[in-house]
Design an enzyme around this catalytic site. Structure first.
Site, short mmCIF file in Angstrom:
data_model
loop_
_atom_site.label_atom_id
_atom_site.label_comp_id
_atom_site.label_asym_id
_atom_site.label_seq_id
_atom_site.Cartn_x
_atom_site.Cartn_y
_atom_site.Cartn_z
N HIS A 77 -3.41 7.10 3.35
CA HIS A 77 -3.80 5.81 2.80
C HIS A 77 -5.20 5.48 3.32
O HIS A 77 -5.53 5.74 4.47
CB HIS A 77 -2.80 4.73 3.24
N CYS A 104 0.80 -1.24 0.00
CA CYS A 104 0.00 0.00 0.00
C CYS A 104 0.83 1.28 0.00
O CYS A 104 0.32 2.34 -0.35
CB CYS A 104 -0.92 0.03 1.21
N ASN A 144 -10.22 0.06 -0.23
CA ASN A 144 -8.76 0.12 -0.12
C ASN A 144 -8.15 -0.31 -1.45
O ASN A 144 -8.20 -1.49 -1.79
CB ASN A 144 -8.31 -0.80 1.02
N1 ACO Z 1 -18.98 -9.27 7.38
C1 ACO Z 1 -19.54 -9.65 8.52
N2 ACO Z 1 -18.82 -10.06 9.59
C2 ACO Z 1 -17.48 -10.08 9.45
C3 ACO Z 1 -16.84 -9.71 8.26
C4 ACO Z 1 -17.65 -9.29 7.19
N3 ACO Z 1 -17.13 -8.90 6.00
N4 ACO Z 1 -15.51 -9.84 8.42
C5 ACO Z 1 -15.32 -10.27 9.67
N5 ACO Z 1 -16.49 -10.43 10.30
C6 ACO Z 1 -16.77 -10.86 11.66
C7 ACO Z 1 -15.64 -11.62 12.27
O1 ACO Z 1 -15.70 -12.98 11.87
C8 ACO Z 1 -15.90 -11.43 13.74
O2 ACO Z 1 -16.88 -12.33 14.14
P1 ACO Z 1 -16.83 -13.06 15.60
O3 ACO Z 1 -16.87 -11.93 16.59
O4 ACO Z 1 -18.02 -13.92 15.58
O5 ACO Z 1 -15.52 -13.80 15.59
C9 ACO Z 1 -16.50 -10.03 13.82
O6 ACO Z 1 -16.92 -9.71 12.49
C10 ACO Z 1 -15.57 -8.94 14.31
O7 ACO Z 1 -14.35 -9.04 13.66
P2 ACO Z 1 -13.17 -8.09 14.09
O8 ACO Z 1 -11.94 -8.55 13.41
O9 ACO Z 1 -13.16 -7.90 15.55
O10 ACO Z 1 -13.65 -6.70 13.44
P3 ACO Z 1 -12.91 -5.32 13.49
O11 ACO Z 1 -13.75 -4.34 14.15
O12 ACO Z 1 -11.48 -5.44 13.93
O13 ACO Z 1 -12.89 -4.93 11.96
C11 ACO Z 1 -11.42 -4.91 10.06
C12 ACO Z 1 -12.22 -5.76 11.02
C13 ACO Z 1 -12.36 -4.02 9.28
C14 ACO Z 1 -10.67 -5.83 9.12
C15 ACO Z 1 -10.43 -4.03 10.85
O14 ACO Z 1 -9.71 -4.80 11.77
C16 ACO Z 1 -9.44 -3.33 9.94
O15 ACO Z 1 -9.81 -2.45 9.19
N6 ACO Z 1 -8.18 -3.69 10.05
C17 ACO Z 1 -7.16 -3.08 9.24
C18 ACO Z 1 -7.31 -3.44 7.84
C19 ACO Z 1 -6.24 -2.84 7.04
O16 ACO Z 1 -5.63 -1.89 7.41
N7 ACO Z 1 -6.00 -3.40 5.89
C20 ACO Z 1 -5.02 -2.98 5.00
C21 ACO Z 1 -3.67 -3.00 5.57
S1 ACO Z 1 -2.42 -2.94 4.48
C22 ACO Z 1 -3.02 -2.71 3.04
O17 ACO Z 1 -3.65 -1.71 2.82
C23 ACO Z 1 -2.77 -3.77 1.99
#
Ligand code: ACO
Length: 380
Positions: A249, A111, A279
């Site tokens: 980003h 990224c 993203n």
């Molecule tokens: N739809 C519905 N539920 C989902 C989904 C989805 N698409 N994805 C995950 N869940 C569920 C999980 O299974 C979990 O369920 P559980 O509680 O029964 O186990 C629940 O949602 C919560 O998951 P968390 O991981 O706690 O959710 P969080 O609030 O952390 O959000 C997210 C997840 C959006 C991925 C967040 O952590 C995030 O944005 N992280 C950074 C992502 C990032 O920066 N990516 C790019 C980095 S580098 C680059 O750009 C290449």
């Protein structure tokens, strides 16, 4: 030592829109979950190759700068989506543009590839190696997304944008640059199935699997970008009050808000495009820069902070001072070939292991030369 002003900018955004509702047709997810956790509503799915997106963006950036392709000394293709590994993708852009004098290199820091690329091009202008460069941020993640994994499949989109940098004596362009890598945690974001590690395993289109620890990435993204912002502001001798605009980003709206808070810059001075494009990895910062210019949010002399974070886990922040010109000098005549398929149709083809363009298996087996497809499409 000269400066490296940004004199041209342009995007190469594919038109097909994939909505949260589209994703809900094949994943156990919902618009409500995606919107509240990420801020994303839509993303784009490309009907063209990554080189075609990069070429259109570059052509527009060159027209904007009033620079002929023959005057380009260097093309940097920033991103982790390559049509092929050999030959590299920058060479594909070079031949499609007709930039015959240009050196051509790919930079893959995921990224942050555009941020690393712009820093590199600036340094090469400043040390006298080059005078004119095209720096691209581009991704075609739809082609190697694991569309069965809701943890990642909802987060990413395709897109491209590019800038032209040119040597100048006027203080402008990148005035401060901090780059780094939190490599201890490099395993928290890994795309399995592409690369020499997997040679002989028989990986084909669509057979990738993503290791993705969202919460670990979230925390390290906020920390990495916030520290990089503080360091680059100190390096350039500016404070949060001096920052006219933050172009971060776009991985998650909550990450953007947290980084802006740590940097001490209110959200009305932050460019947000994550709701429209998701993203796009290396493309998010330059696409957001182009949008900011189109919307008149960048003024002559604006000071812009550009933090980024990505696989590796690479991070960085640039402090850019804009030059005098905020409007394009010209327009490119290049255009994408017409798209006949809806985004969901293309994604379903990829999920089924088929070519999203609808080409036959025989067509797929033959080499696809992006430059000839681009050539067929231009000028509009
Ligand atoms: N739809 C519905 N539920 C989902 C989904 C989805 N698409 N994805 C995950 N869940 C569920 C999980 O299974 C979990 O369920 P559980 O509680 O029964 O186990 C629940 O949602 C919560 O998951 P968390 O991981 O706690 O959710 P969080 O609030 O952390 O959000 C997210 C997840 C959006 C991925 C967040 O952590 C995030 O944005 N992280 C950074 C992502 C990032 O920066 N990516 C790019 C980095 S580098 C680059 O750009 C290449």
């Amino acid at each position: 030592m000269p400066y490296a002003a940004i004199t041209g900018w342009g995007d190469g955004m594919p038109p097909a829109v994939l909505s949260n509702e589209d994703l809900s047709t094949f994943l156990d997810t919902s618009d409500e979950w995606i919107t509240t956790r990420t801020g994303m509503k839509e993303r784009r799915i490309a009907h063209v190759s990554a080189i075609e997106m990069a070429t259109l963006a570059s052509s527009r950036a060159l027209a904007c700068a009033g620079l002929d392709p023959s005057e380009v000394d260097l093309i940097i293709y920033g991103g982790c989506s390559n049509d092929e590994i050999v030959p590299n993708s920058a060479s594909g852009v070079q031949v499609a543009l007709g930039a015959t004098r240009a050196a051509a290199m790919d930079i893959n820091t995921a990224c942050t590839s555009f941020i690393y690329g712009l820093s590199t091009a600036t340094a090469m202008v400043q040390n006298g190696t080059i005078r004119n460069a095209v720096v691209i941020g581009v991704e075609l993640i739809s082609r190697y997304m694991d569309w069965s994994n809701r943890n990642v499949a909802v987060l990413f989109g395709d897109g491209a944008a590019a800038v032209v940098v040119q040597a100048t004596d006027q203080p402008s362009g990148v005035l401060g640059s901090v780059l780094g890598c939190d490599a201890e945690a490099r395993q928290v974001l890994r795309v399995r199935g592409m690369g020499c590690t997997y040679a002989g395993v028989g990986i084909t289109l669509g057979d990738t699997a993503w290791d993705f620890d969202g919460q670990a990435i979230f925390k390290r993204a906020v920390k990495g970008m916030s520290e990089a912002c503080a360091r680059v502001m100190a390096q350039a001798g500016v404070t949060a009050d001096d920052i006219d605009l933050v172009i971060p980003h776009q991985a998650n709206l909550r990450i953007i808000e947290a980084v802006a808070k740590y940097a001490g810059v209110p959200m009305d001075r932050v460019i947000v495009t994550v709701h429209k494009y998701g993203n796009m990895s290396a493309a998010t910062v330059p696409v957001s820069l182009v949008e900011a210019l189109k919307e008149g949010r960048i003024r002559p002399g604006s000071k812009i902070l550009m933090p980024g974070f990505g696989g590796g886990l690479t991070f960085g922040a640039l402090l850019v001072q804009w030059g005098e010109r905020v409007t394009p000098l010209g327009e490119s005549g290049m255009a994408f070939p017409a798209n006949t398929r809806a985004a969901l149709e293309m994604v379903n083809a990829i999920r089924a292991g088929q070519d999203p363009h609808g080409r036959s298996a025989a067509g797929l087996a033959a080499p696809q030369f992006a430059e000839s497809r681009t050539g067929a499409a231009a000028p509009a």
